[in-house]
Scaffold this motif. Structure first.
Motif, PDB file in Angstrom:
ATOM      1  N   VAL A 148       0.836  -1.256   0.058  1.00  0.00           N
ATOM      2  CA  VAL A 148       0.043   0.161  -0.045  1.00  0.00           C
ATOM      3  C   VAL A 148       0.875   1.304  -0.316  1.00  0.00           C
ATOM      4  O   VAL A 148       1.784   1.406   0.944  1.00  0.00           O
ATOM      5  CB  VAL A 148      -0.753  -0.070   1.045  1.00  0.00           C
ATOM      6  CG1 VAL A 148      -1.761   1.201   1.259  1.00  0.00           C
ATOM      7  CG2 VAL A 148      -1.913  -1.225   1.384  1.00  0.00           C
ATOM      8  N   VAL A 149       0.771   2.081  -0.833  1.00  0.00           N
ATOM      9  CA  VAL A 149       1.361   3.408  -1.049  1.00  0.00           C
ATOM     10  C   VAL A 149       0.682   4.513  -0.953  1.00  0.00           C
ATOM     11  O   VAL A 149      -0.484   4.303  -1.401  1.00  0.00           O
ATOM     12  CB  VAL A 149       2.092   3.367  -2.745  1.00  0.00           C
ATOM     13  CG1 VAL A 149       2.866   4.660  -2.871  1.00  0.00           C
ATOM     14  CG2 VAL A 149       2.960   1.931  -2.765  1.00  0.00           C
ATOM     15  N   VAL A 150       1.125   5.558  -0.504  1.00  0.00           N
ATOM     16  CA  VAL A 150       0.353   6.922  -0.388  1.00  0.00           C
ATOM     17  C   VAL A 150       1.089   7.850  -1.420  1.00  0.00           C
ATOM     18  O   VAL A 150       2.284   7.889  -1.518  1.00  0.00           O
ATOM     19  CB  VAL A 150       0.326   7.492   1.136  1.00  0.00           C
ATOM     20  CG1 VAL A 150      -0.632   6.592   1.826  1.00  0.00           C
ATOM     21  CG2 VAL A 150       1.610   7.718   1.688  1.00  0.00           C
ATOM     22  N   GLY A 151       0.130   8.687  -2.049  1.00  0.00           N
ATOM     23  CA  GLY A 151       0.846   9.664  -2.755  1.00  0.00           C
ATOM     24  C   GLY A 151      -0.055  10.863  -2.994  1.00  0.00           C
ATOM     25  O   GLY A 151      -1.218  10.894  -2.657  1.00  0.00           O
ATOM     26  N   GLY A 152       0.443  11.853  -3.646  1.00  0.00           N
ATOM     27  CA  GLY A 152      -0.272  13.126  -3.759  1.00  0.00           C
ATOM     28  C   GLY A 152       0.523  14.377  -4.435  1.00  0.00           C
ATOM     29  O   GLY A 152       1.842  14.084  -4.320  1.00  0.00           O
ATOM     30  N   ASP A 153       0.016  15.338  -5.017  1.00  0.00           N
ATOM     31  CA  ASP A 153       0.622  16.387  -5.562  1.00  0.00           C
ATOM     32  C   ASP A 153       0.247  17.717  -4.916  1.00  0.00           C
ATOM     33  O   ASP A 153      -0.898  17.996  -4.230  1.00  0.00           O
ATOM     34  CB  ASP A 153       0.205  16.765  -7.129  1.00  0.00           C
ATOM     35  CG  ASP A 153      -1.116  16.857  -7.515  1.00  0.00           C
ATOM     36  OD1 ASP A 153      -1.720  17.887  -7.763  1.00  0.00           O
ATOM     37  OD2 ASP A 153      -2.144  15.771  -7.236  1.00  0.00           O
ATOM     38  N   GLY A 154       1.195  18.511  -4.559  1.00  0.00           N
ATOM     39  CA  GLY A 154       0.958  19.832  -3.871  1.00  0.00           C
ATOM     40  C   GLY A 154       0.395  19.527  -2.551  1.00  0.00           C
ATOM     41  O   GLY A 154       0.962  18.971  -1.909  1.00  0.00           O
ATOM     42  N   ALA A 155      -0.767  20.258  -2.239  1.00  0.00           N
ATOM     43  CA  ALA A 155      -1.293  19.887  -0.977  1.00  0.00           C
ATOM     44  C   ALA A 155      -1.679  18.368  -0.500  1.00  0.00           C
ATOM     45  O   ALA A 155      -1.604  18.046   0.369  1.00  0.00           O
ATOM     46  CB  ALA A 155      -2.644  20.718  -0.686  1.00  0.00           C
ATOM     47  N   GLY A 156      -2.005  18.017  -1.931  1.00  0.00           N
ATOM     48  CA  GLY A 156      -2.068  16.276  -1.674  1.00  0.00           C
ATOM     49  C   GLY A 156      -0.833  15.626  -1.076  1.00  0.00           C
ATOM     50  O   GLY A 156      -0.857  14.574  -0.465  1.00  0.00           O
ATOM     51  N   GLY A 157       0.267  16.184  -1.480  1.00  0.00           N
ATOM     52  CA  GLY A 157       1.640  15.388  -1.172  1.00  0.00           C
ATOM     53  C   GLY A 157       1.940  15.489   0.202  1.00  0.00           C
ATOM     54  O   GLY A 157       2.363  14.917   0.854  1.00  0.00           O
ATOM     55  N   ASN A 158       1.541  16.835   0.744  1.00  0.00           N
ATOM     56  CA  ASN A 158       1.294  17.130   2.072  1.00  0.00           C
ATOM     57  C   ASN A 158       0.536  16.112   2.927  1.00  0.00           C
ATOM     58  O   ASN A 158       1.075  15.248   4.000  1.00  0.00           O
ATOM     59  CB  ASN A 158       1.050  18.484   2.506  1.00  0.00           C
ATOM     60  CG  ASN A 158       0.547  18.731   4.014  1.00  0.00           C
ATOM     61  OD1 ASN A 158      -0.223  18.102   4.723  1.00  0.00           O
ATOM     62  ND2 ASN A 158       1.415  19.515   4.891  1.00  0.00           N
ATOM     63  N   LEU A 159      -0.560  15.634   2.473  1.00  0.00           N
ATOM     64  CA  LEU A 159      -1.670  14.768   2.890  1.00  0.00           C
ATOM     65  C   LEU A 159      -1.003  13.346   3.010  1.00  0.00           C
ATOM     66  O   LEU A 159      -1.237  12.646   4.012  1.00  0.00           O
ATOM     67  CB  LEU A 159      -2.927  14.799   2.498  1.00  0.00           C
ATOM     68  CG  LEU A 159      -3.672  16.276   2.423  1.00  0.00           C
ATOM     69  CD1 LEU A 159      -5.032  16.232   1.832  1.00  0.00           C
ATOM     70  CD2 LEU A 159      -3.731  16.771   4.015  1.00  0.00           C
ATOM     71  N   ALA A 160      -0.553  13.149   1.818  1.00  0.00           N
ATOM     72  CA  ALA A 160       0.165  11.669   2.027  1.00  0.00           C
ATOM     73  C   ALA A 160       1.473  11.529   2.885  1.00  0.00           C
ATOM     74  O   ALA A 160       1.605  10.734   3.442  1.00  0.00           O
ATOM     75  CB  ALA A 160       0.868  11.435   0.066  1.00  0.00           C
ATOM     76  N   ALA A 161       2.263  12.653   3.033  1.00  0.00           N
ATOM     77  CA  ALA A 161       3.627  12.503   3.815  1.00  0.00           C
ATOM     78  C   ALA A 161       2.773  12.480   5.151  1.00  0.00           C
ATOM     79  O   ALA A 161       3.397  11.632   6.140  1.00  0.00           O
ATOM     80  CB  ALA A 161       4.137  13.752   3.715  1.00  0.00           C
ATOM     81  N   VAL A 162       1.644  12.902   5.721  1.00  0.00           N
ATOM     82  CA  VAL A 162       1.322  12.973   6.873  1.00  0.00           C
ATOM     83  C   VAL A 162       0.774  11.610   7.243  1.00  0.00           C
ATOM     84  O   VAL A 162       0.590  11.080   8.055  1.00  0.00           O
ATOM     85  CB  VAL A 162       0.216  14.230   7.150  1.00  0.00           C
ATOM     86  CG1 VAL A 162      -0.445  13.932   8.448  1.00  0.00           C
ATOM     87  CG2 VAL A 162       0.837  15.527   7.119  1.00  0.00           C
ATOM     88  N   ALA A 163      -0.139  11.171   6.282  1.00  0.00           N
ATOM     89  CA  ALA A 163      -0.796   9.843   6.234  1.00  0.00           C
ATOM     90  C   ALA A 163       0.426   8.988   6.719  1.00  0.00           C
ATOM     91  O   ALA A 163       0.182   7.972   7.387  1.00  0.00           O
ATOM     92  CB  ALA A 163      -1.758   9.602   5.195  1.00  0.00           C
ATOM     93  N   ALA A 164       1.530   8.912   5.870  1.00  0.00           N
ATOM     94  CA  ALA A 164       2.634   7.911   6.437  1.00  0.00           C
ATOM     95  C   ALA A 164       3.055   8.145   7.907  1.00  0.00           C
ATOM     96  O   ALA A 164       3.443   7.106   8.303  1.00  0.00           O
ATOM     97  CB  ALA A 164       3.623   8.287   5.422  1.00  0.00           C
ATOM     98  N   LEU A 165       3.186   9.451   8.122  1.00  0.00           N
ATOM     99  CA  LEU A 165       3.397   9.606   9.857  1.00  0.00           C
ATOM    100  C   LEU A 165       2.387   8.944  10.562  1.00  0.00           C
ATOM    101  O   LEU A 165       2.741   8.311  11.681  1.00  0.00           O
ATOM    102  CB  LEU A 165       3.594  10.850   9.842  1.00  0.00           C
ATOM    103  CG  LEU A 165       5.032  11.880   9.740  1.00  0.00           C
ATOM    104  CD1 LEU A 165       4.708  13.334   9.586  1.00  0.00           C
ATOM    105  CD2 LEU A 165       6.144  11.293  10.184  1.00  0.00           C
TER     106      LEU A 165
END
Length: 305
Positions: A148-165
């Motif tokens: 399972v991978v998380v990803g996103g662009d711009g603000a979505g990249g923030n949300l993906a990085a936070v979801a991994a945390l």
């Protein structure tokens, strides 16, 4: 560092008649963006595309699932960009189709709660919830629960990085990798890329500051790792592919995050596109967009094995 020759006239066209986003309310910005959206004449085919909803902490979360041919594929939970305020499943439909086919992976695009009506950390909680449900129900999409991978662009990249945390801090689900495309990583408006590209490159500094005001209005909250992932203890996070655009105010945030991940011992693959601007990967009229899609997806596929 030269701007891609296809982009300069595009910036002028995009800015023509568009009021500064920071002069609008969230609802007005949403309506203005939606009114200018032109659906592509031809959609890239994917074996299966379907819309569903997932029960979340704030109600049902709409998702769109893209499943290419293949069995036991990785699952990429994707958060669209849009400054935490606008964009949706439609605005990023083309990019999600491209990613699904090129990794290949089952892509689950998330219509998370938007600011300012829903503020931090609501959007990140939605993305984390979908990632958890995807891991628990991988068989429903013929996906691999171990990838399972998380990803996103711009603000979505923030949300993906936070979801991994959140996944690391809360004991799961295990996240196998991240695809962060010109991500928002910290509320830092005074670095070199902001000074160079904070005006005249489609994503101006006043707009970027306004986005933070909508999503995380309290300045003290912006220092929390679940708002600014650069502030986190990064040890033990999954590998990351980080795409940056050379003429983007957010370029230095992406590079600083890559530096910090490497210092923490996290496998990090950098994909710089020096000629790009913020948002370029969602612009299918650009050759550089297709190059970036291919390269980023190839790097993610290699990380996942």
């Amino acid at each position: 560092m030269n701007l891609d020759p296809q982009i300069a006239p595009l910036i002028e066209a995009l800015d023509a008649g568009f009021p500064p986003v920071h002069t609008m309310t969230g609802a007005q910005a949403r309506a203005t963006i939606s009114s200018r959206f032109v659906p592509p004449a031809k959609l890239e085919p994917v074996a299966e595309v379907r819309d569903e909803s997932i029960s979340g902490p704030g109600g049902d979360i709409a998702v769109r699932i893209y499943r290419p041919d293949g069995d036991s594929l990785p699952i990429l939970v994707y958060a669209h960009g849009g400054g935490f305020v606008f964009c949706d499943l439609e605005s990023h439909d083309g990019l999600c189709r491209a990613i699904a086919n090129r990794v290949p992976a089952v892509v689950i695009s998330v219509a998370y709660r938007l600011a300012p009506e829903n503020q931090w950390p609501d959007a990140a909680e939605d993305v984390y919830t979908v990632a958890r449900r995807a891991a628990d129900n991988a068989d429903a999409v013929d996906g691999d629960a171990q990838r399972v991978v998380v990803g996103g662009d711009g603000a979505g990249g923030n949300l993906a990085a936070v979801a991994a945390l959140m996944s690391r801090d809360r004991g799961g689900p295990p996240i196998a990798g991240r695809l962060l495309i010109y991500p928002v990583i910290a509320a830092d408006f005074d670095n070199e890329s902001y000074r160079l590209y904070g005006n005249g490159f489609y994503n101006p500094k006043p707009a970027l500051q306004w986005y933070w005001d909508q999503y995380v209005p309290a300045p003290a909250d912006r220092e929390h790792p679940y708002a600014s992932p650069l502030r986190a203890n990064l040890a033990g996070l999954p590998p990351a592919v980080i795409v940056t655009a050379g003429h983007d105010p957010l370029r230095d945030e992406g590079n600083a995050y890559a530096d910090a991940l490497e210092a923490a011992g996290v496998i990090t693959v950098r994909c710089p596109f020096d000629g790009g601007i913020h948002g370029f990967m969602t612009m299918p009229m650009l050759d550089i967009a297709h190059q970036a899609r291919r390269q980023a997806c190839l790097q993610l596929a290699q990380l996942l094995g």
